[in-house]
Structure formats: structure tokens, C-alpha cells
Motif scaffolding. Structure first.
Motif: not given
Length: 445
Positions: A436-445
Motif C-alpha cells: 500500500h502507498y502512503p495516503k495523500g491529501n488533495i484540495m478539492i473544490g
């Protein structure tokens, strides 16, 4: 050959089966005996017509009533019936008549062709589907034959009555009226409008819904699927009828010159037919832009899963709207009728909708490049009609270039089989990733 087929998964078998039927129908429709002129169609036009019939669409490059002989019309009718119910239904019926055992592979194919969620009782349901179809088409055919007998000889009226009953129950929209006029001469006729409208709705709500309604006397319960289909269908039909009545009320080319009752009948039929039927009582090209936009939306949505209709389906739309509502209200779970909707279903709904949008946008772009002299909304309308296997047209279909016809052929084929294939692919057993890859956060909206 049987060993090769046994190694194929159900979606592949269905796609190959439909492809073989389309090619067979194309050959038959290209024969001289299939046309009134006895000159035969070009193979591309025959392929287009056969695809439209087997995919129960109704888009035509030549007028059915004016071009085809009785032989050609019966070939089209046969393709419509097989395409609407699925060739696996007929195969199952044949095996039952021959008292042959229905294998697990064949049960899986029936499940896939009707988009059922499990294997329990699929043969019983398939048998009941065939009987219900026979009853509905017979009753509809008799009523329409009686009405048409007032306008034409009795023999012709019976033939017309049953042709239009079968065509519209299977949500195909092929007609024999000639001149590309469809049913516009019956716009304010309550017998024709209501009978065909009900046939379209019955064919479009889905066979699992019909089965549950039949069993309701014993079970006293309806599944979440059936509740969603019945509720959303009612809302869309009633809401669209009111909107079309208001939008077209003063349009002299559509509802403007009709009586109040005629206006409601015309609005009702125009709200029902975009659910992938294709017959029309109002001239499509004369509708106002708001009504055309509403029609495009209805064509894209379609009707119920496991029915003769296509589109993304009303259940998909309902799940998406419920998810939107939950997000806007800060709810952790998506619920419908006091039932929690699992994330897998939400992802399926989103995937199917995005695939549909990408297909429609791609086809619209291609048509806008290859076909000249039409407004943009015409290309969008035609592409959506093909994807939803609706059959409504603003007049572009008969004028399509060879490349444009191929584009619509592909869209009709994908529109009929694509959602089934996607649904099967999304429900296959998945293997966990090895890492599993580490989690990544993306700005949405």
C-alpha cells in the motif's frame, strides 16, 4: 467451440452474441427481398438498422415504413424482440421446452443479461419475464389494432398494432407510419398515447421490479431497488410532464394548437419516450431549447436496471443525488428508504455516470467534426440518444456521413452493453494489493 465459449466470461459472451445477431440481421436487411424497391440496402445502412434494432434504439437512416418490405420489417421486429429481452431469455426458453438442464454458466449469463444481483431464481424469473412480455405485447397489440382499424384496413391495422406494441414495449421506437413522422398524427389521441406510453413504462421499469410486484401478494415486501425505481420513475414522469406542458404551452409547432387534454397527452408522452423509447408524438426539431435540454437529461438517465432500456439508469441517478444530499448535510452515511447505501454501490454509480458522460462528450465532439451544417445541440442530442438507445432525433441521423454512422453504431452498441460490462467488472472478486502507498491529501473544490 463450446470449450472456447465456456472459457469466456459472461460480458464477453453477451457482447459476442449481440455482435453475431447484428451481423446476421445486417445480411438479412441488405437482401433485395428486404426492401420495397427490391434493390436492397447498402451494407452500412443495413448494419446501422440492425444495430439500432438489436440495441432497441430506433435511430434510422432510412424510414422503416417507406423503405422495408414486410420481410424486412419482420426481421427488424425479430431483432427488436431478441434485443429487448436478450438472446439468453430465448435460449433459456428453448432449453426449458426441450427439458434440458440449465447449467451454471447459462445461469450466470441470464444473471448478467438482466443485470441481476444474484443467481437465486434466475430461471424462474426469466420464464416469468417471457410470459409477462407476451401478455403485455398481446394486450397492447389488440388495443392498438382496434384503434388503427378506424384509419386503415383491418389486416393492416392488426399488423401495425402488434408491430408498434412490440417495438415500444421493448423501448425501440421503430414505427411504420412513413415519412419519418413517427406517431405525430396521434398526438392528442388518448388510446394510442396512453397505451404506448404505458407499454414504454412497463418495459422500462425492469423485469426484477415486475417480478417483485407480481410476488407482492405473497411476500408483502418490496426490495430497496424496486422502491427506488418506482419512486424515481414516478417523479421523473410527473415532473417532466408538468415542465413540458408549461414550456411548450404556447409553442404553435408543438402543443400550442392542441386542446387542454391534447396538451397534457402530448406532454405526458414526451416525458415518457426519452426514457429510451424513441417514438414521438411531438416534432422533436420544433421543441423549445429548454425542452430539448430536459429531453437530453431524460435520455441520459434512461429507465430501470435489468429492463429493455439503457442510459445510466434511474437507480444510478438516485444514488448520486442521495450522496450529494448526504455530503451537503454533513452526514456520514448515505441512506435511502432507511437503508444504508454501501460505498461500493456509490463508486459504481459514479463510475457508470462518468463513463456515460465521457462517451457522450466524445461522440458529440466527433459528430461536430464530421457532420457540418447543424447546431451544437443537434450533435449533443444525437449522441445522447444513441448512448441511451433512445431513438429520438432532431433530423441529423438520415444526413449522417459514413463516418458519422459508424460513430452512432458504436455508441448504440456500447450504450446497450456498456453499463452491464462495467457493472460486472466492478463486482468481480478483487485481490488485495501486495503493498500500500502512503495516503495523500488533495484540495478539492
Amino acid at each position: 467451440m463450446k470449450r472456447v465459449i465456456d472459457n469466456l466470461n459472461p460480458p464477453t459472451v453477451l457482447m459476442l452474441g449481440f455482435a453475431v445477431l447484428i451481423l446476421t440481421g445486417s445480411v438479412l436487411l441488405s437482401l433485395p427481398v428486404a426492401t420495397e424497391s427490391r434493390e436492397g440496402l447498402s451494407f452500412l445502412d443495413a448494419l446501422f438498422t440492425a444495430t439500432s434494432a438489436i440495441c432497441v434504439t430506433g435511430l434510422v437512416v432510412v424510414d422503416t415504413g417507406d423503405t422495408f418490405s414486410v420481410f424486412g420489417e419482420l426481421v427488424i421486429l425479430m431483432l427488436i424482440q431478441i434485443g429487448g429481452l436478450g438472446f439468453m431469455t430465448f435460449s433459456t426458453l428453448f432449453l426449458i421446452i426441450m427439458k434440458k438442464r440449465i447449467s451454471l454458466k447459462e445461469r450466470l449469463l441470464i444473471k448478467e443479461s438482466f443485470n441481476f444481483t444474484d443467481l437465486s431464481g434466475v430461471v424462474k424469473i426469466a420464464r416469468r419475464v417471457f410470459m409477462f412480455t407476451l401478455i403485455a405485447e398481446t394486450i397492447g397489440g389488440i388495443i392498438l389494432a382496434f384503434r388503427f382499424s378506424m384509419d386503415m384496413p383491418v389486416g393492416k391495422a392488426i399488423y401495425f398494432g402488434f408491430f408498434h406494441a412490440i417495438s415500444n414495449f421493448n423501448n425501440a421506437g421503430f414505427d411504420l407510419m412513413g415519412g419519418f413522422q413517427s406517431l405525430t398524427m396521434y398526438v392528442d389521441d388518448p388510446i394510442v398515447t396512453i397505451t404506448i406510453g404505458l407499454l414504454i413504462i412497463l418495459g422500462g421499469i425492469g423485469f426484477i421490479v415486475i417480478h417483485e410486484l407480481y410476488e407482492y401478494r405473497q411476500t408483502k415486501r418490496l426490495s430497496l431497488h424496486t422502491k427506488i425505481v418506482l419512486t424515481s420513475t414516478s417523479i421523473l414522469v410527473v415532473g417532466a410532464t408538468i415542465l413540458i406542458f408549461l414550456l411548450e404551452y404556447h409553442n404553435a409547432k408543438t402543443l400550442g394548437t392542441l386542446s387542454p387534454v391534447g396538451k397534457w397527452l402530448g406532454a405526458f408522452f414526451q416525458s415518457v419516450t426519452p426514457r429510451t423509447a424513441g417514438a414521438n408524438t411531438l416534432p422533436i426539431a420544433d421543441l423549445t431549447y429548454p425542452t430539448l435540454f430536459l429531453t437530453i437529461f431524460l435520455m441520459f438517465v434512461g429507465a430501470g436496471s435489468g429492463s429493455t432500456a439503457s442510459g445510466i439508469k434511474v437507480t444510478t441517478l438516485t444514488v448520486l443525488l442521495a450522496t450529494l444530499w448526504a455530503q451537503l448535510n454533513g452526514k456520514e452515511h448515505v441512506t435511502l428508504f432507511k437503508r444504508k447505501i454501501v460505498m461500493e454501490t456509490i463508486v459504481k454509480a459514479f463510475t457508470i455516470t462518468m463513463c456515460g458522460l465521457l462517451l457522450v462528450f466524445t461522440a458529440t465532439f466527433i459528430l461536430s467534426v464530421t457532420e457540418k451544417g447543424f447546431e451544437f445541440i443537434v450533435y449533443l442530442f444525437e449522441a445522447t440518444s444513441a448512448f441511451g438507445t433512445v431513438g429520438l432525433s432532431m433530423g441529423l441521423t438520415p444526413e449522417l456521413s459514413p463516418f458519422g454512422r459508424v460513430c452512432i453504431i458504436v455508441m448504440m452498441f456500447i450504450g446497450r452493453l456498456g453499463p452491464l460490462t462495467i457493472a460486472f467488472a466492478l463486482t468481480r472478486n478483487r485481490k488485495d494489493d501486495a503493498f500500500h502507498y502512503p495516503k495523500g491529501n488533495i484540495m478539492i473544490g
